[in-house]
Design an enzyme around this catalytic site. Structure first.
Site, PDB file in Angstrom:
ATOM      1  N   HIS A 288      62.794  65.976   9.829  1.00  0.00           N
ATOM      2  CA  HIS A 288      63.993  65.886   9.007  1.00  0.00           C
ATOM      3  C   HIS A 288      65.075  66.874   9.482  1.00  0.00           C
ATOM      4  O   HIS A 288      66.076  66.452  10.043  1.00  0.00           O
ATOM      5  CB  HIS A 288      63.586  66.151   7.553  1.00  0.00           C
ATOM      6  CG  HIS A 288      64.689  65.998   6.555  1.00  0.00           C
ATOM      7  ND1 HIS A 288      64.463  66.057   5.205  1.00  0.00           N
ATOM      8  CD2 HIS A 288      66.025  65.817   6.695  1.00  0.00           C
ATOM      9  CE1 HIS A 288      65.607  65.890   4.540  1.00  0.00           C
ATOM     10  NE2 HIS A 288      66.564  65.744   5.439  1.00  0.00           N
TER      11      HIS A 288
ATOM     12  N   HIS B 126      70.541  68.574  10.238  1.00  0.00           N
ATOM     13  CA  HIS B 126      69.513  67.824  10.974  1.00  0.00           C
ATOM     14  C   HIS B 126      69.637  68.102  12.473  1.00  0.00           C
ATOM     15  O   HIS B 126      69.887  67.174  13.253  1.00  0.00           O
ATOM     16  CB  HIS B 126      69.687  66.318  10.757  1.00  0.00           C
ATOM     17  CG  HIS B 126      69.528  65.845   9.344  1.00  0.00           C
ATOM     18  ND1 HIS B 126      69.808  64.546   8.962  1.00  0.00           N
ATOM     19  CD2 HIS B 126      69.112  66.477   8.231  1.00  0.00           C
ATOM     20  CE1 HIS B 126      69.578  64.408   7.655  1.00  0.00           C
ATOM     21  NE2 HIS B 126      69.167  65.573   7.190  1.00  0.00           N
TER      22      HIS B 126
ATOM     23  N   HIS C 229      72.172  72.608   4.709  1.00  0.00           N
ATOM     24  CA  HIS C 229      71.124  71.667   5.116  1.00  0.00           C
ATOM     25  C   HIS C 229      71.677  70.865   6.286  1.00  0.00           C
ATOM     26  O   HIS C 229      72.785  70.328   6.202  1.00  0.00           O
ATOM     27  CB  HIS C 229      70.740  70.745   3.965  1.00  0.00           C
ATOM     28  CG  HIS C 229      69.824  69.650   4.385  1.00  0.00           C
ATOM     29  ND1 HIS C 229      68.575  69.891   4.911  1.00  0.00           N
ATOM     30  CD2 HIS C 229      69.979  68.298   4.390  1.00  0.00           C
ATOM     31  CE1 HIS C 229      68.007  68.735   5.209  1.00  0.00           C
ATOM     32  NE2 HIS C 229      68.833  67.759   4.910  1.00  0.00           N
TER      33      HIS C 229
ATOM     34  N   GLU D 218      71.222  64.348  -1.101  1.00  0.00           N
ATOM     35  CA  GLU D 218      70.264  65.459  -1.087  1.00  0.00           C
ATOM     36  C   GLU D 218      70.814  66.704  -1.815  1.00  0.00           C
ATOM     37  O   GLU D 218      70.402  67.821  -1.527  1.00  0.00           O
ATOM     38  CB  GLU D 218      69.862  65.786   0.351  1.00  0.00           C
ATOM     39  CG  GLU D 218      69.057  64.650   0.976  1.00  0.00           C
ATOM     40  CD  GLU D 218      68.421  65.034   2.299  1.00  0.00           C
ATOM     41  OE1 GLU D 218      67.178  65.035   2.364  1.00  0.00           O
ATOM     42  OE2 GLU D 218      69.159  65.345   3.250  1.00  0.00           O
TER      43      GLU D 218
END
Ligand code: ZN
Length: 247
Positions: free
Chosen positions: A172, A106, A104, A85
């Site tokens: 996500h 989760h 980023h 990603e």
């Protein structure tokens, strides 16, 4: 080309941020990544270490390597790969020039909030003022739960993010951006607190009213850069103690 910031200190900071995020429960195992801008068109990012990989909990400066915004490796050694990603980081840093770092992750609370359609509201105050301000500004949602492996998908995510420093990726996780790695880390933690409280209020069946305007007017703006640095220092100290000073 002017290099803004690089070297062992920034790579160590990125690795420390990964360890803090793991310790605070925003990432687990090998999922999640932190990046930082080093020049107009280059970044450093936590890469995957192949056979050496032990997860974000064990991140070291030697896991953090340099790439161009187009995803071309600059100094990535054999055996290390950028995360799939990567476009989340590359496109966010390309399109949001005010950001120097992107995270980023989760977190479970983000997953639950997104799936249950829980939209955070400013219901608490002094408990965590930066988190309350996030609620006040609103947390934008990117409705697709796809793996963001292409620039076009990252662009869609950024369109959903708008001018916000945070975006919830439904099904996500989250993406946040800030001037520094330290600020991005604290922002991610505050967003997680907000989402966690919001989900738990829903579970409790509680629907507290938004803060009244007069209370909002009385709450101080802590000046995020200064406050974030103090929070970061405390997080690093806790990490150091746990790891016996091995940061
Ligand atoms: Zn992801």
């Amino acid at each position: 080309m002017k290099v803004l910031r690089d070297g062992a200190d920034l790579r160590r900071t990125v690795a420390t941020a990964c360890r803090i995020l793991e310790r605070e429960g925003l990432v687990e195992g090998i999922l999640g990544h932190v990046s930082a801008r080093v020049s107009e068109d280059e970044i450093v990012i936590r890469c995957r270490g192949g056979a050496r990989e032990r997860g974000l909990r064990f991140s070291e400066a030697s896991d953090v390597w340099r790439l161009t915004l187009d995803g071309e490796p600059v100094d990535v050694p054999e055996g290390y790969d950028p995360p799939k990603e990567l476009p989340i980081h590359a496109e966010t840093l390309r399109r949001r020039s005010e950001f120097g770092a992107v995270i980023h992750a989760h977190p479970r609370a983000a997953l639950l909030a997104g799936l249950a359609g829980v939209r955070p509201r400013p219901v608490f105050g002094s408990y965590n003022l930066p988190a309350m301000r996030l609620a006040l500004e609103g947390v934008p949602v990117f409705d697709r739960s796809v793996l963001i492996t292409q620039a076009e998908l990252a662009a869609e995510m950024l369109a959903a993010m708008g001018d916000s420093d945070v975006v919830l990726l439904r099904g996500h996780g989250i993406t946040v951006g800030a001037s520094t790695v330290e600020q991005a880390t604290v922002l991610a933690l505050n967003l997680n607190v907000l989402l966690d409280v919001s989900v738990k209020l829903r579970l409790l069946g509680a629907e507290p009213a938004d803060l009244p305007i007069e209370d909002l007017a009385d709450l101080p703006d802590l000046g995020s850069a200064f406050n974030d640095q103090l929070v970061w220092q405390a997080l690093v100290a806790a990490l150091e103690e746990e790891r016996g000073g091995m940061t």
